[in-house]
Design a protein around this motif. Structure first.
Motif, PDB file in Angstrom:
ATOM      1  N   UNK A  63      -9.863  19.987   5.360  1.00 48.31           N
ATOM      2  CA  UNK A  63      -9.332  18.970   4.437  1.00 48.31           C
ATOM      3  C   UNK A  63     -10.088  17.655   4.593  1.00 48.31           C
ATOM      4  N   UNK A  64     -10.460  17.326   5.828  1.00 50.58           N
ATOM      5  CA  UNK A  64     -11.227  16.106   6.082  1.00 50.58           C
ATOM      6  C   UNK A  64     -12.591  16.169   5.398  1.00 50.58           C
TER       7      UNK A  64
ATOM      8  N   UNK B 241      -5.297   3.741  -1.663  1.00 57.13           N
ATOM      9  CA  UNK B 241      -4.494   4.116  -2.832  1.00 57.13           C
ATOM     10  C   UNK B 241      -5.378   4.451  -4.025  1.00 57.13           C
ATOM     11  N   UNK B 242      -6.458   3.686  -4.211  1.00 55.68           N
ATOM     12  CA  UNK B 242      -7.374   3.955  -5.323  1.00 55.68           C
ATOM     13  C   UNK B 242      -7.977   5.354  -5.168  1.00 55.68           C
ATOM     14  N   UNK B 243      -8.294   5.747  -3.939  1.00 59.88           N
ATOM     15  CA  UNK B 243      -8.791   7.098  -3.691  1.00 59.88           C
ATOM     16  C   UNK B 243      -7.761   8.128  -4.166  1.00 59.88           C
ATOM     17  N   UNK B 244      -6.493   7.943  -3.768  1.00 58.05           N
ATOM     18  CA  UNK B 244      -5.437   8.900  -4.142  1.00 58.05           C
ATOM     19  C   UNK B 244      -5.247   8.957  -5.652  1.00 58.05           C
TER      20      UNK B 244
ATOM     21  N   UNK C 207       0.379   9.719   4.838  1.00 57.33           N
ATOM     22  CA  UNK C 207       0.063  10.250   3.532  1.00 57.33           C
ATOM     23  C   UNK C 207       0.095  11.763   3.486  1.00 57.33           C
ATOM     24  N   UNK C 208      -0.126  12.299   2.292  1.00 61.33           N
ATOM     25  CA  UNK C 208      -0.224  13.734   2.070  1.00 61.33           C
ATOM     26  C   UNK C 208      -1.708  14.113   2.093  1.00 61.33           C
TER      27      UNK C 208
ATOM     28  N   UNK D 178       0.887  -1.158   0.000  1.00 61.64           N
ATOM     29  CA  UNK D 178       0.000   0.000   0.000  1.00 61.64           C
ATOM     30  C   UNK D 178       0.929   1.213   0.000  1.00 61.64           C
ATOM     31  N   UNK D 179       0.868   2.018  -1.050  1.00 64.32           N
ATOM     32  CA  UNK D 179       1.830   3.111  -1.203  1.00 64.32           C
ATOM     33  C   UNK D 179       1.633   4.190  -0.148  1.00 64.32           C
ATOM     34  N   UNK D 180       0.426   4.648   0.038  1.00 68.15           N
ATOM     35  CA  UNK D 180       0.001   5.618   1.055  1.00 68.15           C
ATOM     36  C   UNK D 180       0.492   7.050   0.815  1.00 68.15           C
ATOM     37  N   UNK D 181       1.224   7.289  -0.266  1.00 70.10           N
ATOM     38  CA  UNK D 181       1.624   8.670  -0.542  1.00 70.10           C
ATOM     39  C   UNK D 181       1.586   8.934  -2.052  1.00 70.10           C
ATOM     40  N   UNK D 182       0.509   8.499  -2.684  1.00 67.98           N
ATOM     41  CA  UNK D 182       0.366   8.703  -4.124  1.00 67.98           C
ATOM     42  C   UNK D 182      -0.036  10.144  -4.398  1.00 67.98           C
ATOM     43  N   UNK D 183       0.761  10.805  -5.194  1.00 69.00           N
ATOM     44  CA  UNK D 183       0.522  12.191  -5.596  1.00 69.00           C
ATOM     45  C   UNK D 183       1.351  12.444  -6.844  1.00 69.00           C
TER      46      UNK D 183
END
Length: 602
Positions: A311-312, A275-278, A255-256, A215-220
């Motif tokens: 942001x939430x 990750x799919x969300x990001x 995450x970011x 799980x990457x957790x920092x996809x940007x």
């Protein structure tokens, strides 16, 4: 350059990428390999060596050099020469290009000009390799495209900080962030290119992240490298510093915030669905949706905790404002379908985000519809068959790569069968085959214009892979045989014999490590890459083995005069076994061979 300072001290200014003479090469070699505790050699700093005759040599380097371990054996040391021009970085560290590598071969130092790698330096709190860096290394090492090297630790005197450094492949292209910045200023991507890039990003995450149980957790966009070669852009995810294993999840929210799912703020487990969300957020920007309003909040001096709450709420209801702005050739139907897919991907409810397989299929359908829109009915049938076959083959090959319970031989057969079975549904016409291979995106198949040409190329690549793999396995068996003979016949009781056995074992460990790279997802691209790597190392290992086998034979010959080796039939059998294993039976005398065969010892 050599300048005499006084009778006992000389000063050398050395460019590690270009030696002025052999003396400089020897001096630099002594400096690098005699400083076991030094991992970071800085430019314009004086390093002092003392020669055998007690003369002092002062050395100044023109470029920075860092020590690292070899990719096949961490006990093998080499040195990378760093270009101080920063490629990127932030608060925690920086990324530098590498000019080339210094390595000792047969006790002589060589510089290999190789600009395919970069060094990522990260600030750490104390000396040694930090646990976070080790974790990032092991996760990144699962992704073949990064070619990650073992990390090293050092103290950076100029920065006055402890640092860890990781060397990895310099990825072609530029970050998606830079591409999107240019596209916002002036539209640089066509609609079809946006679709191609969308599909490639989804497939890249599927094969590089999900397939390796990450799980990457920092996809940007900053962590996605894109080489814009259409119709097959190359996409690579990198920076696995915040990642976790999808099976043994550490359950930490990372995450970011501008690209993270609501579970980051809820302090809940982040999974593949996170990750799919990001990715959905990133794809929204590719389709020209408005960026996250965090910059606007900061400009209004909104307190940080208030920004977190905002942001939430934004993450739970991501609106994709202004999406498709200035994209004028996308039909209303396709706009509705794309926005629907993206809205599903960024749903506040994890289970509503869909599977990556279905998301890819939906975008492929839209891509195919656009491609066929202006064709004749006859061409729609043939070209449509090519695209559908290509999509099906991609999906089939990806599924095969995810099945780790297959043997290598079985995987190779299944890859060949997949190509043969699916290619039969594609009309054997040059234009159609061209569309098929272009959509497939496998470099070695480009410019192939017939089914047979495609199949022949696949057979060639697989044959090369199998030949080189089996050659390495045979060499490994030969080395094991010679090692066992040295041990069984007690040659390792001599200092030289023990050294040669150790070196042989070291070569065999490298071969086994190289062969374990077939444990990765065995796609056709990986088969081509591995065949190249196997061939590259095979000659080197063969040469090292032959050299050591010669030396073992000499050791056996030198023991002819020893009572333990020469006075009995068993001693002749020892020598026979050594020479048989090393391929040097011709060095045994007739009497020794007769002794072996007369006593029926073989």
């Amino acid at each position: 350059m050599l300048r005499t300072l006084d009778a006992d001290t000389s000063k050398f200014l050395i460019d590690p990428t270009s030696f002025a003479n052999e003396e400089q090469k020897k001096i630099l070699s002594q400096l690098l390999f005699s400083n076991e505790s030094e991992n970071n050699f800085m430019p314009n700093k004086i390093y002092t060596l003392t020669t055998d005759d007690n003369k002092k040599i002062n050395i100044i380097l023109t470029k920075r050099i860092i020590k690292r371990a070899s990719s096949l054996d961490i006990s093998d040391i080499c040195f990378d020469v760093i270009d101080e021009k920063i490629l990127g970085g932030g608060y925690f560290g920086k990324v530098y290009p590498i000019l080339g590598t210094l390595k000792k071969i047969n006790d002589e130092l060589f510089f290999k000009n190789n600009k395919k790698y970069v060094a990522k330096t990260v600030f750490v709190k104390k000396n040694g390799i930090s646990n976070d860096i080790l974790k990032e290394y092991f996760f990144s090492n699962r992704v073949r495209e990064l070619h990650m090297k073992w990390p090293m630790a050092f103290y950076h005197a100029v920065e006055s900080k402890h640092q860890n450094v990781m060397v990895m492949q310099r990825l072609p292209g530029e970050t998606l962030n830079k591409i999107l910045d240019e596209d916002r200023k002036k539209i640089t991507l066509t609609t079809d290119q946006r679709l191609e890039l969308t599909i490639k990003i989804l497939r890249a995450w599927q094969m590089q992240v999900q397939a390796h149980c990450l799980v990457h957790r920092d996809i940007k966009p900053e962590n996605i490298m894109v080489n814009l070669i259409f119709p097959n852009p190359e996409v690579t995810f990198f920076d696995y510093g915040l990642s976790t294993d999808s099976i043994y999840n550490d359950n930490k929210p990372r995450g970011t915030p501008t690209y993270s799912a609501p579970e980051l703020f809820d302090n809940k487990e982040m999974t593949h669905q996170s990750d799919i969300y990001s990715i959905g957020c990133v794809l929204g920007e590719i389709w020209r949706s408005k960026e996250h309003p965090v910059d606007e909040w900061e400009a209004l001096n909104i307190p940080y905790m208030t920004q977190v709450k905002m942001a939430y709420e934004f993450a739970k209801n991501r609106p994709f404002e202004e999406i498709f702005s200035r994209i004028n050739d996308l039909s209303n139907e396709h706009q509705i379908r794309i926005k629907y897919i993206l809205m599903k991907m960024v749903s506040a409810i994890k289970n509503d985000r869909g599977s990556i397989v279905n998301i890819i299929a939906e975008f492929e359908d839209i891509y195919l519809e656009r491609k066929l829109a202006n064709l004749t009915e006859e061409d729609k049938l043939s070209i449509g068959a090519a695209y559908r076959a290509s999509f099906l083959l991609c999906s089939t090959l990806n599924n095969l790569a995810l099945k780790y319970n297959n043997s290598i031989d079985m995987e190779v057969i299944l890859i060949q069968d997949a190509f043969k079975n699916i290619l039969h549904s594609v009309p054997d016409e040059p234009v159609v085959i061209t569309e098929f291979v272009n959509t497939l995106g496998i470099p070695v198949l480009q410019n192939k214009k017939s089914r047979q040409a495609v199949l022949d190329e696949i057979d060639t690549q697989i044959s090369d892979f199998e030949t080189s793999r089996r050659s390495l396995e045979i060499l490994s068996s030969k080395i094991q045989s010679l090692v066992m003979t040295i041990t069984k016949k007690q040659l390792h009781y001599t200092e030289e014999g023990l050294t040669k056995r150790s070196l042989l074992q070291k070569i065999n460990a490298k071969i086994n490590r190289l062969l374990t790279r077939t444990d990765c997802d065995l796609t056709l691209n990986n088969i081509v890459y591995l065949a190249y790597k196997f061939d590259k190392y095979l000659k080197r290992f063969n040469d090292e083995y032959s050299n050591l086998a010669d030396q073992v034979s000499i050791i056996a010959l030198q023991n002819r005069g020893d009572s333990d080796f020469s006075q009995t039939a068993s001693s002749d059998y020892i020598k026979f076994s050594i020479f048989q294993a090393s391929g040097h039976l011709d060095q045994l005398g007739d009497d020794e061979l007769d002794s072996v065969f007369d006593r029926r010892l073989v």
